[in-house]
Structure formats: structure tokens, C-alpha cells
Motif scaffolding. Structure first.
Motif, PDB file in Angstrom:
ATOM      1  N   ILE A 156       0.811  -1.214   0.000  1.00 45.44           N
ATOM      2  CA  ILE A 156       0.000   0.000   0.000  1.00 45.44           C
ATOM      3  C   ILE A 156       0.851   1.274   0.000  1.00 45.44           C
ATOM      4  N   LEU A 157       2.134   1.161   0.400  1.00 44.91           N
ATOM      5  CA  LEU A 157       3.002   2.338   0.426  1.00 44.91           C
ATOM      6  C   LEU A 157       3.830   2.490  -0.846  1.00 44.91           C
ATOM      7  N   ILE A 158       3.874   1.449  -1.673  1.00 43.46           N
ATOM      8  CA  ILE A 158       4.702   1.507  -2.880  1.00 43.46           C
ATOM      9  C   ILE A 158       4.196   2.600  -3.812  1.00 43.46           C
ATOM     10  N   GLY A 159       5.117   3.442  -4.248  1.00 47.33           N
ATOM     11  CA  GLY A 159       4.768   4.563  -5.119  1.00 47.33           C
ATOM     12  C   GLY A 159       4.536   5.854  -4.376  1.00 47.33           C
ATOM     13  N   LYS A 160       4.382   5.792  -3.059  1.00 46.16           N
ATOM     14  CA  LYS A 160       4.202   7.006  -2.270  1.00 46.16           C
ATOM     15  C   LYS A 160       5.559   7.579  -1.887  1.00 46.16           C
ATOM     16  N   THR A 161       5.634   8.883  -1.794  1.00 39.70           N
ATOM     17  CA  THR A 161       6.845   9.494  -1.255  1.00 39.70           C
ATOM     18  C   THR A 161       6.811   9.359   0.264  1.00 39.70           C
ATOM     19  N   LEU A 162       7.961   9.563   0.882  1.00 39.87           N
ATOM     20  CA  LEU A 162       8.003   9.499   2.346  1.00 39.87           C
ATOM     21  C   LEU A 162       7.091  10.538   2.963  1.00 39.87           C
ATOM     22  N   ILE A 163       7.026  11.698   2.338  1.00 36.97           N
ATOM     23  CA  ILE A 163       6.171  12.748   2.910  1.00 36.97           C
ATOM     24  C   ILE A 163       4.696  12.404   2.732  1.00 36.97           C
ATOM     25  N   GLU A 164       4.360  11.705   1.645  1.00 39.24           N
ATOM     26  CA  GLU A 164       2.976  11.274   1.449  1.00 39.24           C
ATOM     27  C   GLU A 164       2.610  10.150   2.423  1.00 39.24           C
ATOM     28  N   ALA A 165       3.534   9.219   2.629  1.00 38.36           N
ATOM     29  CA  ALA A 165       3.269   8.143   3.591  1.00 38.36           C
ATOM     30  C   ALA A 165       3.147   8.694   5.005  1.00 38.36           C
ATOM     31  N   ASP A 166       4.021   9.640   5.348  1.00 41.71           N
ATOM     32  CA  ASP A 166       3.993  10.355   6.621  1.00 41.71           C
ATOM     33  C   ASP A 166       3.759   9.414   7.803  1.00 41.71           C
ATOM     34  N   LEU A 167       4.652   8.422   7.927  1.00 46.16           N
ATOM     35  CA  LEU A 167       4.497   7.432   8.992  1.00 46.16           C
ATOM     36  C   LEU A 167       4.657   8.040  10.377  1.00 46.16           C
ATOM     37  N   ARG A 168       5.367   9.165  10.472  1.00 46.64           N
ATOM     38  CA  ARG A 168       5.514   9.808  11.782  1.00 46.64           C
ATOM     39  C   ARG A 168       4.159  10.287  12.287  1.00 46.64           C
ATOM     40  N   LYS A 169       3.351  10.858  11.392  1.00 41.62           N
ATOM     41  CA  LYS A 169       2.042  11.368  11.800  1.00 41.62           C
ATOM     42  C   LYS A 169       1.034  10.249  11.961  1.00 41.62           C
ATOM     43  N   SER A 170       1.041   9.284  11.015  1.00 34.95           N
ATOM     44  CA  SER A 170      -0.007   8.271  11.013  1.00 34.95           C
ATOM     45  C   SER A 170       0.232   7.162  12.035  1.00 34.95           C
ATOM     46  N   LEU A 171       1.493   6.766  12.249  1.00 32.25           N
ATOM     47  CA  LEU A 171       1.789   5.654  13.151  1.00 32.25           C
ATOM     48  C   LEU A 171       2.846   5.987  14.193  1.00 32.25           C
ATOM     49  N   ASN A 172       3.290   7.241  14.236  1.00 34.27           N
ATOM     50  CA  ASN A 172       4.329   7.674  15.170  1.00 34.27           C
ATOM     51  C   ASN A 172       5.610   6.847  14.986  1.00 34.27           C
ATOM     52  N   LEU A 173       5.945   6.578  13.707  1.00 39.59           N
ATOM     53  CA  LEU A 173       7.171   5.861  13.365  1.00 39.59           C
ATOM     54  C   LEU A 173       8.091   6.780  12.576  1.00 39.59           C
TER      55      LEU A 173
END
Length: 234
Positions: A156-173
Motif C-alpha cells: 500500500i506504500l509503494i509509489g508514495k513518497t516518504l512525505i505522502e506516507a507520513d508514517l511519523r504522523k499516522s503511526l508515530n514511526l
């Protein structure tokens, strides 16, 4: 050059010697078993066959200003407790002691061990999550609330940029670095890096969040993980 003493030659101490051999340091080895000393004497700077239950022997062989001591007398719990006490009375700092049980560890802390090591438990903590999912390649608990792990990027993350995935905001990772498919090294990536199929993410976060991301929370983890991503990313 740093100097370390290794007292006792059980399995944990042997692995420490093997690791320290790659570094410029002096290793002082003490064990009461002549056969064990014979096997390792050429891999250390100095070695002694001695009974460490004698406090005077410890004082004579171990410098008080040594950089660190690894104490691993195997299952001889009373030896580890007494020798820890001897070394702390001498003022030795940076003392690592292998513990057999929780109770043993508590006593070692009370008598002055700086670091209590549970090698079997720590190995199990690292290995168990990797058994539960093919997405998790390495798992290193740093503290009760922080884990660093290597996790394969989900589809589900393939093709997304790191800023679009934004794991820090969504999962605190936090994404520390990324290793591309068939590459050996992790590299730091900018926020506009686009996640590719087969990327391995080096992540830092809490145990719960790492487990959620890797899909190791429960037996139906793969379905739960897909549902989590649907909620987060649509």
C-alpha cells in the motif's frame, strides 16, 4: 587502548571475545578451567587460571581502573553475586553481568552490577517477532518504549513518497533509512523519495507501533494490517 576483563568462559563471554577481537583493545581473561583457558589464551592479551571466589585473587588480577568487566560464570549464581560485590568494592565501573533469572538479576543490581544481561531472553525478544511475519527482517529493542526494526515496505506504500506516507504522523514511526531491493546498505533518503517495491525501511518507534506496521499483533494480523492502512491512507 581500552582494557577489558572477562571473568568466566560460558557461552556469552565466548561470544564477547569473538566480537572484541575485531577492535583494538586488551582483553584479560580469567577462568578456573585450564582447558577453557588453553582454547582462548591465544585470542586474548593475558589469561589466568584462577578461582575468582577468592577476593584477594580478584584484587590482584583485575585493575580497579579497568575500562569494563564482563562476568559470566555460567549457572554458578553465587559466583556472579560474590564477584560482582568484590569488583564494586574495588571501584570497578562498567560491569556487565550475565543473569540466569529475574531474581538473580535483582540481586546483581543490588550488589552493584551496572548492566545485567539476560542473553537468552534478549535473543528470544529479538527472534520471536521475526518468526511471526515475513515483513520483519531485524528487530532490536533499545528500551521499554523504543524499538529499531527493519521492515519490508507494504504494497500500500509503494509509489508514495516518504512525505505522502507520513508514517511519523499516522503511526508515530520514524523512517531512519531505506535499503533498496538487492542492495546491502541502508541510505538516508529525502522526503521526496518514492518508496519502491522491495524497499526495506529502517524504522524507530514503540513496540506496539512497530508490531502494528509489521503485522505481528495477533493471529489475524495481515487482515488487521490491511484495515489499518485503509484507515490511514484511504
Amino acid at each position: 587502548m581500552k582494557q577489558f576483563a572477562i571473568i568466566g568462559l560460558s557461552s556469552f563471554a565466548k561470544r564477547i571475545i569473538e566480537e572484541l577481537e575485531a577492535y583494538p583493545c586488551d582483553i584479560l581473561l580469567i577462568d578456573k578451567d585450564p582447558a577453557a583457558i588453553e582454547l582462548y589464551k591465544d585470542r586474548v592479551s593475558r589469561s589466568f587460571i584462577a578461582d575468582v571466589l577468592n577476593e584477594e585473587t580478584i584484587r590482584r588480577l583485575v585493575p580497579a581502573d579497568i575500562d569494563g568487566v564482563i562476568l559470566d560464570p555460567g549457572d554458578r549464581i553465587e559466583v556472579s553475586i560474590l564477584v560482582t560485590n568484590y569488583l564494586k568494592k574495588m571501584g570497578v565501573k562498567n560491569l556487565f553481568v550475565r543473569a540466569e533469572t529475574d531474581e538473580h538479576g535483582e540481586i546483581l543490581n543490588l550488589v552493584g552490577a551496572d548492566h545485567v544481561i539476560f542473553p537468552n531472553r534478549e535473543a528470544a525478544i529479538r527472534i520471536a517477532p521475526m518468526l511471526l511475519t515475513s515483513h520483519l527482517f531485524n528487530y532490536l529493542p533499545i528500551s521499554e518504549n523504543l524499538v529499531i526494526a527493519e521492515v519490508k515496505s507494504p504494497e500500500i506504500l509503494i509509489g508514495k513518497t516518504l512525505i505522502e506516507a507520513d508514517l511519523r504522523k499516522s503511526l508515530n514511526l520514524n523512517v531512519i533509512a531505506i535499503r533498496e531491493r538487492d542492495k546491502e546498505d541502508f541510505l538516508f533518503r529525502k522526503a521526496d523519495y518514492r518508496i519502491q517495491d522491495g524497499d526495506i525501511l529502517l524504522l524507530a518507534g514503540s513496540q506496539d507501533n512497530i508490531h502494528s506496521f509489521a503485522g505481528t499483533q495477533r493471529s489475524d494480523a495481515s487482515d488487521g494490517l490491511r484495515n489499518l492502512y485503509r484507515r490511514l491512507f484511504g
